[in-house]
Design an enzyme around this catalytic site. Structure first.
Site, mmCIF file in Angstrom:
data_model
loop_
_atom_site.group_PDB
_atom_site.id
_atom_site.type_symbol
_atom_site.label_atom_id
_atom_site.label_comp_id
_atom_site.label_asym_id
_atom_site.label_seq_id
_atom_site.Cartn_x
_atom_site.Cartn_y
_atom_site.Cartn_z
ATOM 1 N N ASP A 186 0.824 -1.204 0.000
ATOM 2 C CA ASP A 186 0.000 0.000 0.000
ATOM 3 C C ASP A 186 0.862 1.259 0.000
ATOM 4 O O ASP A 186 0.596 2.214 -0.745
ATOM 5 C CB ASP A 186 -0.926 -0.017 1.224
ATOM 6 C CG ASP A 186 -2.254 0.669 0.953
ATOM 7 O OD1 ASP A 186 -2.598 0.845 -0.235
ATOM 8 O OD2 ASP A 186 -2.955 1.033 1.918
ATOM 9 N N ASP A 265 -9.240 -2.174 2.528
ATOM 10 C CA ASP A 265 -9.013 -1.501 3.807
ATOM 11 C C ASP A 265 -10.045 -1.904 4.856
ATOM 12 O O ASP A 265 -9.916 -1.534 6.025
ATOM 13 C CB ASP A 265 -9.033 0.025 3.610
ATOM 14 C CG ASP A 265 -7.945 0.486 2.659
ATOM 15 O OD1 ASP A 265 -6.872 -0.135 2.661
ATOM 16 O OD2 ASP A 265 -8.175 1.452 1.902
#
EC number: 3.4.23.-
Length: 371
Positions: A186, A265
């Protein structure tokens, strides 16, 4: 002082809706995963058994995700119709999976009979299930036609819950490996991809819309009502909330702006929550079986992880507001969820038990690979 004033944007309706929805979905995913596992064990039906990740799979997920990200970055316009069609099918199946327990609960409470109709994929298929399939397909069709953000979120939430229910982590060791790898993934694609690819790959992929195959077909066939079908679609791989929700709008924002949060997420922390929730329930069950062991009044690990998730999510949103730039949510979510669980398990002398995990149920349908 101006920076602190900017943080008041977290109290916007869109921000609050995003935070509350994400926290609720993360917990709902873990709870549904626990119920799904119990149901499979109770019925001895492993035709829909979960995949339990091993070390090599945990390492491959960030690599596969990176390849998918680059594919979407360079070839999205060429494959968007195919991606949309695949997403529509997956969304319908996920929505059916999420709604089935509620339909069964209502049926049992009302004492309504549900006669067997036929067999589908070697499984019994009833009238209520047929009705539920029609509802799920209708919901997906409504999304394809309108592209409404509420339907997008509903389908995205269903995909997240179904994913967490079917893809499991065996222990904290594999969980930590996966989360750390995705942490690096990420951070790289949000902060450093522009240096190598000339654009922020993660942001570009997250914000691009897919071509609507329904609109394309209707246009080629010159079908009536073409103007009612949206030409571009937000795929249900993220939650989206309009900043103008309930009249709230931050300065500098336009009515067409959205707040976004990727499904990953929610799903990745949701896998951690599912793991510790299963551990919590197993500990309670062990204590209830043991006559000489008093029931524990200690706070469950899932609440530490869920609280950490909420704190990490708020921190990620605050960082985005203060920096005026996209933030890798896992940069904040990984330490805020994994950290409290490992620290509390160390204090309770249960870290090794969590680290190694309990032995999974072996069956010929589930994909269980021991580390």
């Amino acid at each position: 002082m101006e920076s602190l004033w900017k943080l008041s944007y977290l109290l916007e309706p869109a921000s609050l809706a995003l935070i509350l929805t994400a926290v609720s979905v993360a917990y709902a995913s873990a709870s549904r995963a626990l119920d799904h596992g119990r149901e499979m064990e109770r019925n001895l039906d492993f035709s829909e058994a979960s995949i339990t990740l091993d070390r090599s799979q945990a390492l491959m997920i960030p690599l596969a995700s990176s390849c998918s990200l680059l594919l979407m970055f360079y070839l999205f316009s060429s494959v968007s119709h195919l991606v949309t069609a695949f997403t529509a099918v997956a969304s319908a199946m996920a929505l059916f999976f999420c709604l089935s327990p509620y339909v069964n609960c209502v049926r049992s409470r009302l004492g309504v009979g549900d006669p067997f109709v036929s067999r589908c994929c070697s499984k019994p298929f009833t009238r209520l299930q047929g009705l539920l399939v029609a509802i799920c397909v209708g919901t997906v069709v409504a999304w394809l036609v309108s592209g409404h953000w509420l339907l997008n979120n509903l389908l995205g939430i269903s995909i997240c819950i179904a994913f967490v229910s079917h893809v499991r982590l065996p222990n904290i060791k594999i969980c930590a490996l996966l989360l750390v790898c995705l942490f690096v993934y990420d951070v790289f694609w949000v902060f450093f991809s522009e240096r190598f690819f000339g654009a922020n790959v993660m942001v570009s992929v997250a914000t691009q819309k897919a071509s609507n195959p329904v609109h394309t077909v209707a246009n080629k066939l010159s079908l009536p009502g073409l103007q009612l079908i949206t030409k571009k679609l937000e795929l249900p791989v993220k939650l989206v909330f309009p900043r103008s929700l309930m009249g709230g709008l931050a300065p500098g924002s336009s009515p067409g702006d959205y707040m976004m949060l990727g499904l990953g997420d929610m799903a990745i922390p949701g896998m951690l929550l599912a793991l510790v929730l299963s551990f919590d329930h197993r500990k309670i069950k062990d204590m209830s079986v043991s006559q000489d062991m008093p029931p524990s009044k200690q706070r469950k690990y899932v609440w530490y992880a869920l609280t950490g998730y909420g704190v990490g999510l708020v921190t990620a949103l605050a960082a985005g507001i203060l920096s005026q730039s996209p933030q890798p949510a896992l940069l904040y979510l990984v330490p805020s969820t994994l950290g409290p669980v490992m620290y509390m398990s160390w204090l309770r002398n249960e870290l090794w038990e969590l680290w190694e995990g309990s032995r999974p149920i072996i069956n010929d349908k589930a994909h269980l690979l021991e580390v």
